[in-house]
Design an enzyme around this catalytic site. Structure first.
Site, PDB file in Angstrom:
ATOM      1  CG  MET A  29      -6.369  -5.799  -1.795  1.00 15.47           C
ATOM      2  SD  MET A  29      -7.114  -7.291  -1.895  1.00 15.47           S
ATOM      3  CE  MET A  29      -5.904  -8.740  -1.776  1.00 15.47           C
ATOM      4  CB  THR A  30      -5.655  -1.014   3.387  1.00 17.06           C
ATOM      5  OG1 THR A  30      -4.707  -0.158   2.399  1.00 17.06           O
ATOM      6  CG2 THR A  30      -5.629  -0.800   4.851  1.00 17.06           C
ATOM      7  CG  HIS A 170      -0.587   3.771  -3.262  1.00 20.44           C
ATOM      8  ND1 HIS A 170      -1.387   4.143  -4.280  1.00 20.44           N
ATOM      9  CD2 HIS A 170      -1.716   3.066  -2.357  1.00 20.44           C
ATOM     10  CE1 HIS A 170      -2.989   3.806  -4.184  1.00 20.44           C
ATOM     11  NE2 HIS A 170      -2.824   3.101  -2.770  1.00 20.44           N
ATOM     12  CB  ALA A 172      -3.641   4.894  -7.452  1.00 21.35           C
ATOM     13  CE1 TYR A 175      -5.650   6.558   1.257  1.00 23.01           C
ATOM     14  CE2 TYR A 175      -5.232   5.142  -0.938  1.00 23.01           C
ATOM     15  CZ  TYR A 175      -5.740   5.447   0.477  1.00 23.01           C
ATOM     16  OH  TYR A 175      -6.792   4.624   0.873  1.00 23.01           O
TER      17      TYR A 175
END
Length: 371
Positions: A29-30, A170, A172, A175
Site C-alpha cells: 500500500m503506497t 508490480h 497491476a 502502471y
C-alpha cells in the site's frame, strides 16, 4: 463478528526458500512517507509492528527501480542508491527481529498519475499514453526497455543481498508493466506490442526472466496482476479462461512462483458465466489455469472497497465467513489484507485469538500517518 474457526488461515506454507507461519499477507500500500525516496526508522517501525502482530508475509509499499521517472510522487521510496538501500536494510532487519518475513514490491509507475507532481525526466510508457487516447510522456525506446528490465533485475538482486525473503514485481493497476499488457495503452508494432495479450506480455516475461537469473532458482518471485486499471475500473485483460492462460501461464513459465491477483472484492467471481455467482475468483482461476501459488485480495474484513480510501471514506467490519469458505477449499493459497492492517497492526493476532470485539474498521484518518 460471530465466532468462526479461522484455523485454515493459520496453516504454514513453504514456497521454495520461504516458509510462512500463516496464510495472511500484508498487501502493498503506497504511503508516501519516505522523504527524498529514503525509508526512515519510522518506516521500519511501521512494518515491524505488523510483523509483531503476526502477519505471515509483509509486502512493502511500492518501491521504485532505478529509472529517471519511475515514480509519480516525491515521497515514494527508491529501491536503489546507497541511502535508500540502507534504509531498506533497516526495515528488513526490524521485521526479522519481530519474527516476520518480507519482500519489497518493485515498481515503475509508467505514465500513471498520483498527484500533480512531475518528475524531472519525461514519464515513460509503451506508447506515451496514460490511458487510451490520453497522451502523457514518451514511448519507450528499445534501449529504455532494456535498461528498465536490467533495473528490475538489479533491484531484485539487491533485495536478496539485503536479506529480504522474496520480491514482488508490480504488474497491476495501470502502471508501467500493466500498460504493456493493456491493448488501450500499448499500441506498439514491435516485439513488445501486438494484437494478443500473450504478445503484449513479452516485456513482463523478460523482466521475470531477468529477475530469476539475478536471484537464482530458489528465491521466490511474486507477480502482482489485475484485470482492472485505476484509469478504467471496467477493463478486463482476459475475457475468458483461455485468454487468462495465454496471459499468465507464460509468466509462470518464465519464473513467477506466486501470482498476486488483485481485485476490489475477493468474493466476486471472475467468470460467473462459467461457474456461477459463487464461482472462482481471479486468484482461484489463476491457480487452476497455471498451477502457481496464488494470493487473493480485496476488502478483507471490511464492508467497503478500496476506492473508499481514495475518497476519504472509512469502512466498517465485515465477517470473514466467505473468506474461510474459500480458503478451506484451497481456491487460493494466501490472502492479502490491506486497509484493515493500516488502522490495526494487530489485526492478524486478533483474528488468531478470536478477539473480534477489539477489531477496528478502516479509518481514513490513518492514512495521514504511519500508525
Amino acid at each position: 463478528m460471530s465466532s468462526i474457526d479461522t484455523n485454515v488461515l493459520f496453516r504454514p506454507l513453504t514456497i521454495k526458500s520461504l516458509t510462512l507461519k500463516n496464510r495472511i499477507v500484508m498487501a502493498p500500500m503506497t504511503r508516501t512517507f519516505s522523504p527524498g525516496g529514503v525509508p526512515t526508522p519510522a518506516n521500519a517501525a511501521y512494518y515491524q509492528r505488523r510483523a509483531a502482530g503476526q502477519v505471515g508475509l509483509i509486502l512493502s509499499e511500492g518501491t521504485v527501480v532505478d529509472r529517471p521517472a519511475s515514480r509519480n510522487d516525491p515521497n515514494i521510496p527508491f529501491f536503489h542508491g546507497e541511502a535508500a538501500l540502507a534504509g531498506w536494510k533497516g526495515v528488513i532487519d526490524a521485521v526479522h527481529g519481530a519474527g516476520g518475513r518480507m519482500g519489497p514490491q518493485l515498481w515503475h509507475t509508467g505514465a500513471a498519475r498520483y498527484s500533480e507532481w512531475e518528475p524531472e525526466a519525461p514519464v515513460e510508457s509503451p506508447s506515451g499514453l496514460d490511458a487510451p487516447g490520453a497522451a502523457r510522456g514518451v514511448a519507450m525506446s528499445d534501449s529504455a526497455i532494456a535498461d528498465t528490465i536490467a533495473a528490475f533485475a538489479k533491484a531484485a538482486a539487491d533485495a536478496k543481498r539485503l536479506g529480504f525473503d522474496t520480491v514482488e514485481i508490480h504488474g497491476a493497476h495501470g502502471y508501467l508493466i500493466d500498460q504493456f499488457f493493456w491493448s488501450g495503452t500499448n499500441l506498439r508494432t514491435d516485439q513488445y506490442g501486438g494484437a494478443t495479450i500473450r504478445q503484449r506480455s513479452r516485456f513482463a516475461r523478460e523482466i521475470v526472466a531477468a529477475v530469476r537469473k539475478a536471484v537464482g532458482p530458489d528465491f521466490p518471485i511474486i507477480l502482482r496482476v489485475s484485470q482492472w486499471k485505476q484509469q478504467d475500473l471496467s477493463v478486463r485483460l482476459a475475457e475468458t479462461p483461455a485468454a487468462m492462460t495465454d496471459w499468465l501461464l507464460p509468466l509462470v513459465e518464465a519464473g513467477v512462483d506466486v501470482l498476486h491477483c488483485s481485485q476490489r472484492r475477493f468474493w466476486e467471481p471472475e467468470f460467473p458465466e462459467i461457474d456461477g455467482e459463487n464461482g472462482l475468483n481471479c486468484a482461484g482461476w489463476a491457480k487452476k489455469l497455471t498451477g502457481a501459488t496464488t494470493i487473493s485480495v480485496g476488502s478483507v474484513g471490511l464492508d467497503g472497497d478500496v476506492l473508499n480510501a481514495f475518497s476519504g471514506k472509512g469502512s466498517g467490519i465485515m465477517s470473514l465467513d466467505r473468506l474461510i469458505e474459500r480458503m478451506a477449499r484451497d481456491e487460493f493459497d494466501l490472502i492479502a489484507v490491506g486497509r484493515a492492517l493500516i488502522s490495526d497492526p494487530n489485526w492478524t493476532a486478533k483474528i488468531q485469538s478470536n478477539n473480534y470485539e477489539s477489531l477496528k474498521g478502516f479509518d481514513a484518518a490513518s492514512l495521514a500517518e504511519l500508525v
